[in-house]
Enzyme design. Structure first.
Site, PDB file in Angstrom:
ATOM      1  CG  MET B  28      10.925  -3.156   3.556  1.00  0.00           C
ATOM      2  SD  MET B  28      11.807  -3.950   4.911  1.00  0.00           S
ATOM      3  CE  MET B  28      13.083  -4.806   4.028  1.00  0.00           C
ATOM      4  N   GLY B  29      11.133   0.557   0.332  1.00  0.00           N
ATOM      5  CA  GLY B  29      11.833   1.583  -0.430  1.00  0.00           C
ATOM      6  C   GLY B  29      12.939   1.005  -1.288  1.00  0.00           C
ATOM      7  CG  HIS B  32      13.897  -3.302  -7.420  1.00  0.00           C
ATOM      8  ND1 HIS B  32      12.823  -4.048  -7.859  1.00  0.00           N
ATOM      9  CD2 HIS B  32      14.187  -3.781  -6.179  1.00  0.00           C
ATOM     10  CE1 HIS B  32      12.513  -4.957  -6.951  1.00  0.00           C
ATOM     11  NE2 HIS B  32      13.314  -4.805  -5.907  1.00  0.00           N
ATOM     12  CG  HIS B  35       9.822  -2.096  -5.295  1.00  0.00           C
ATOM     13  ND1 HIS B  35      11.193  -1.954  -5.200  1.00  0.00           N
ATOM     14  CD2 HIS B  35       9.458  -2.896  -4.266  1.00  0.00           C
ATOM     15  CE1 HIS B  35      11.636  -2.629  -4.155  1.00  0.00           C
ATOM     16  NE2 HIS B  35      10.609  -3.220  -3.571  1.00  0.00           N
ATOM     17  CD  GLN B  59      10.367  -6.902   7.136  1.00  0.00           C
ATOM     18  OE1 GLN B  59       9.290  -6.362   7.342  1.00  0.00           O
ATOM     19  NE2 GLN B  59      10.662  -7.433   5.962  1.00  0.00           N
ATOM     20  CG  ASP B 150      10.521 -11.049  -0.835  1.00  0.00           C
ATOM     21  OD1 ASP B 150      11.577 -11.414  -0.298  1.00  0.00           O
ATOM     22  OD2 ASP B 150      10.413  -9.990  -1.486  1.00  0.00           O
ATOM     23  CD  GLN B 153       7.159 -10.031   2.232  1.00  0.00           C
ATOM     24  OE1 GLN B 153       7.964  -9.626   3.066  1.00  0.00           O
ATOM     25  NE2 GLN B 153       7.008  -9.461   1.058  1.00  0.00           N
ATOM     26  CB  SER B 186      16.178  -3.042  -2.210  1.00  0.00           C
ATOM     27  OG  SER B 186      14.859  -2.791  -2.624  1.00  0.00           O
ATOM     28  NE  ARG B 187      17.766  -8.271   1.561  1.00  0.00           N
ATOM     29  CZ  ARG B 187      17.913  -8.079   2.867  1.00  0.00           C
ATOM     30  NH1 ARG B 187      19.116  -7.850   3.352  1.00  0.00           N
ATOM     31  NH2 ARG B 187      16.886  -8.104   3.675  1.00  0.00           N
TER      32      ARG B 187
END
Lengths: 291, 291
Positions: B28-29, B32, B35, B59, B150, B153, B186-187
């Site tokens: 989702m871009g 970091h 990724h 989602q 995740d 997921q 990312s958060r």
């Protein structure tokens, strides 16, 4: 012609043919002229032709209907070979839905909520969408062939394929019909001789609606009433007769083309469906090669 | 490195590379180090490396969470190029979900009903399964890479891919962690400096559970209590802390390996998740290449 029963064997058998076109005809077996005409069309348009035979339990609402569905694999295989099939994929339910299977593919909205979806429940088309997605991903064909008798199925499959981006062309072929116009269906074999005669009213009723449309009638209610009256004349009361938009399957206020007039009706114990695209389909018997 | 924004352009760009292996990292871009380590692993294992950047609206349960999700495409593209990416697929929501889109892919059962599914609702994983299916069918990679942060997921994607028979290998890589052990996300960029310090209790709490497991404790309740107590010491009350079977995500009576201990906790406004496979993960910082 080879018969394979696992996805692994199917992939291995198709691997040498990936460079050329693959045509795919998914069926529940009990092959009739409608299936054979799909196979012949696939034969004429592709280097390799794959037939699947799988009576998919997840698209049957009633256990009795699933149990009664005709299974004639030996005859199917002989007919498929004659029609030029290269490979038959005939998996078991356990191969398609192994222990722990938990995934479903679902199409929402009017497409699955109306007609068959309204009577059989949305779970019917969840079953269809899931098994067709799985079959398309297993075969990875260039083209997949469906009969227009199951018009709503074609709309659901096209939507699913487009939405998920499964790289395949969905080809819908005209409904194959017996000499008296009855749509060919594996279920027809379960009709008694008497019921088979009664069932011939179905294409007559659709032709009457087509004639009414040709005479200028556009009111959906008047068009469906023509059908209901014809069916009633033969003592049949349909589960539904509806005229809907042929692409979205949404209700329509006026039957401009392309409008789909579809029905379901029980003849004895046998549930039959049929349809016509108003102003388009001619409802003539289709025999032999259609390519 | 090329950037494409439509599935048609993606397919055209990948077409010449179909003969060799393709590695795919869906994101989702807001890239970091986690990724980037996935991209470097993909680079080392495949002839072509594809990155997708798509903040998938379906989602997200809360509109505010979707709106607040960081979007840093320019920086992402520079980082991706540095990590050896060949092609970036960055579609719009309208490209992924055009008007009339109606299909969803859903995984039923404990896999989606527990942990994140229990808090965020099953629709979260419907959104994940649908977009991952669509991305996998668009890219058609040989391998797709996911981070173990995740964990649920990964289990959902593996189940979906196996059930539908999408021909791809799902590769899960260890969670990438900062020097103090905090899982990269990312958060994290949304945490204040003070919150960032508080968040460091999360890996400490998981390490305490890992230590308890190493000392012989197998009672899931005792193990999760160790985590809760550590978090409480930093003033954090988790949304959940659970020990479940690492494959089925079913509840367990005793934490034999492989058991997954997973948690979600809000630090200020930012919802963070983390997990450890008991007896397996070492929770050490992972920096640089992991291949």
């Amino acid at each position: 012609m080879r018969i394979v029963r696992t996805i692994a064997d199917l992939r291995a058998a198709l691997s040498p043919h990936r460079g050329e076109t693959i045509g795919f005809v998914p069926t529940m077996g009990a092959l009739h002229e409608g299936h054979l005409s799909l196979l012949r069309t696939a034969r004429s348009e592709n280097a390799t032709v794959v037939l699947s035979i799988f009576v998919n339990p997840t698209q049957f609402g009633e256990a009795a209907d699933l149990a009664a569905y005709p299974r004639t694999e030996e005859a199917d295989v002989a007919l498929a070979a004659e029609a030029g099939t290269d490979l038959v994929f005939a998996p078991s339910p356990a191969e398609m839905y192994p222990a722990g299977f938990a995934t479903s593919v679902s199409v929402a909205g009017a497409i699955t909520g109306t007609l068959e979806g309204a009577v059989r429940g949305r779970s019917h088309f969840d079953g269809v969408a899931t098994v067709v997605a799985k079959l398309l991903l297993a075969v990875q064909p260039d083209r997949a062939y469906f009969g227009a008798k199951d018009a709503q199925q074609v709309v659901v499959v096209r939507r699913m394929v487009s939405d998920l981006g499964i790289p395949v062309e969905i080809v819908a072929r005209p409904t194959s019909r017996d000499d008296d116009g009855l749509a060919r269906s594996s279920r027809n074999t379960r009709l008694s001789a008497e019921e088979r005669d009664v069932a011939a009213v179905i294409p007559r009723a659709l032709r009457a609606a087509q004639d009414a449309f040709a005479s200028g009638i556009r009111d959906p209610h008047r068009l469906t009433t023509v059908v209901r009256d014809e069916l009633a004349g033969a003592g049949l009361e349909p589960e539904y007769v509806e005229a809907v938009d042929a692409d979205s399957l949404e209700p329509i206020a006026t039957a401009e083309t392309p409008a789909l007039l579809a029905l379901a009706v029980r003849v004895g114990e046998v549930r039959l469906i049929d349809n016509v695209v108003l102003g388009v389909d001619d409802l003539v018997p289709v025999t032999g090669s259609v390519s």
